[in-house]
Design an enzyme around this catalytic site. Structure first.
Site, PDB file in Angstrom:
ATOM      1  N   ARG A  34      -4.488 -10.863   6.279  1.00  0.00           N
ATOM      2  CA  ARG A  34      -3.823  -9.595   6.514  1.00  0.00           C
ATOM      3  C   ARG A  34      -3.335 -10.019   7.983  1.00  0.00           C
ATOM      4  O   ARG A  34      -2.277  -9.474   8.490  1.00  0.00           O
ATOM      5  CB  ARG A  34      -4.645  -8.531   6.600  1.00  0.00           C
ATOM      6  N   LYS A 194     -11.572   2.161 -14.022  1.00  0.00           N
ATOM      7  CA  LYS A 194     -11.426   3.671 -14.424  1.00  0.00           C
ATOM      8  C   LYS A 194     -10.001   3.842 -14.915  1.00  0.00           C
ATOM      9  O   LYS A 194      -9.238   3.737 -14.007  1.00  0.00           O
ATOM     10  CB  LYS A 194     -11.999   4.586 -13.305  1.00  0.00           C
ATOM     11  N   GLY A 347      -5.819  -5.256  -3.618  1.00  0.00           N
ATOM     12  CA  GLY A 347      -7.140  -5.084  -4.165  1.00  0.00           C
ATOM     13  C   GLY A 347      -7.698  -6.268  -5.014  1.00  0.00           C
ATOM     14  O   GLY A 347      -7.578  -7.296  -4.661  1.00  0.00           O
ATOM     15  N   GLY A 370      -4.376   0.799  -2.488  1.00  0.00           N
ATOM     16  CA  GLY A 370      -4.230   2.284  -2.705  1.00  0.00           C
ATOM     17  C   GLY A 370      -2.817   2.509  -2.334  1.00  0.00           C
ATOM     18  O   GLY A 370      -2.144   3.489  -2.991  1.00  0.00           O
TER      19      GLY A 370
END
Length: 388
Positions: A34, A194, A347, A370
């Site tokens: 990053r 999920k 992610g 996200g």
């Protein structure tokens, strides 16, 4: 959205929101991806004659935990950019103001962890005012935090002339391009634990993708909705209804939704567990599905190879455990070998690419898990909207 092309930064102080939320161990940065991602913007601003005041968060401090100080980040940035980086003693206050005022063109001041200030996540107006007072211009290059309406991402942008940094600009253009004008066929690979976390992404791709490949534990609510047995597999009860709806929608929409046809199952979730390939998807009692099987991996790889555009978010299994990494590895290798445009949505997918040494083999590796998902879903990101 305004970009660096719209700013004259010569002899100006520029407050730059960066995403230096990096992993640390024993007081050192263990993955500087990053930090490196911000370098093109920082170097362009410095070459343009600016002085830089950098602001970032690190972790989720409850107070001012010293282990979440940005000191290691300042040291690593200085090494990468080849110029001294001064770390401020705080985020705002008289000492910080004095250091910012003393900056000359070419100088870099990194503020302490902005989440040391409780007003950051509340988008507090006083904190935004204080941050804005440190500079003449504002640049947001922290795509990973752009889906949060915080003082340093949204509030301060309302108070200064502003623009997107090159990283944020590229993220928005690349991810938006997948939806607006992808080279066909468009293949979306969606994995993870999920269904409820990804159902909005699946719904969006139903309308634009040619094929959607499902993997990870989120496949089990789909299997349960079809009447298959799932054994002891991780199967999100709340995901069964949305999965059933998605299957029904797939029969009506243009997209072809693919599910695994075989699995790797184990008697428990552990690297040393007894495991075997299940030819089919009905998981027996006492066993759990932990990875897609080899026939599925090959089927998915064949689909990816034909793609003009690929979007991948979410692993195919528990790739952090070597016996169950083969499915994710096969998908990662197929994405890396694809001749089309390949975009990986941050992610765990990004972590998998790095683990397999393929991080530099895709067209675009998103820095915002996200944020990238919310953009794909069609949500407006506060940090981006503030730059309009």
């Amino acid at each position: 959205m305004k970009t660096l092309d719209d700013l004259d930064v010569k002899d100006k102080k520029v407050l730059v929101r960066v995403d230096f939320n990096v992993p640390l161990k024993d007081g050192a940065v263990t993955d500087d991806t990053r930090i490196r991602g911000a370098l093109p913007t920082l170097i362009e601003l410095l070459d343009g004659g600016a002085a830089l005041v950098l602001v970032s968060h690190l972790g989720r401090p409850k107070d001012r935990e010293p282990e979440l100080s940005l000191r290691p980040v300042a040291d690593r940035l200085a090494e990468l950019i080849g110029t001294p980086v001064k770390l401020a003693p705080g985020v705002v206050g008289d000492q910080v103001t004095a250091l910012a005022n003393a900056l000359e063109p070419g100088g870099i001041l990194l503020l302490e962890n902005v989440r040391y200030e409780p007003g950051e996540t509340k988008n507090d107006g006083d904190l935004a005012d204080a941050l804005a007072s440190l500079a003449d211009l504002y640049v947001n290059d922290a795509f990973g935090a752009a889906h949060r309406a915080h003082a340093s991402t949204e509030g301060v942008a309302r108070r200064l002339p502003h623009a997107a940094g090159r990283l944020l600009e590229r993220e928005v253009k690349t991810l938006g391009g997948i939806l607006e004008h992808p080279k066909k066929p468009l293949v979306a690979i969606v994995g993870g634990a999920k269904v409820t976390d990804k159902i909005a992404v699946i719904d969006r791709f139903m309308h634009v993708a040619d094929t959607i490949l499902i993997g990870g534990a989120m496949c089990f609510p789909f299997f349960k909705a079809q009447g298959h047995t799932v054994g002891d597999s991780l199967c999100e009860a709340e995901g069964v209804g949305p999965a059933k709806d998605a299957l029904a929608q797939s029969r009506m929409d243009r997209s072809h939704l693919e599910l695994p046809i075989d699995l790797v199952i184990a008697d428990r979730f552990a690297a040393e567990a007894e495991h075997r390939v299940l030819d089919g998807v009905d998981v027996p009692d006492g066993w759990m599905g932990i990875d897609i099987g080899p026939r599925t991996a090959q089927m998915y790889a064949d689909e990816i190879a034909k793609a003009g555009t690929v979007f991948w978010n979410g692993p195919m299994g528990a790739f952090e455990l070597e016996p169950f990494a083969a499915g994710t590895r096969a998908v990662a290798e197929a994405v890396a070998a694809c001749e089309g445009t390949t975009v990986v949505g941050g992610g765990d997918s990004a972590a998998a690419l790095q683990q397999f040494g393929l991080g530099d083999r895709v067209t675009h590796l998103s820095t915002g898990g996200g944020a990238s998902l919310e953009l794909i879903e069609g949500k407006k990101l506060p940090g981006v909207e503030a730059l309009r």
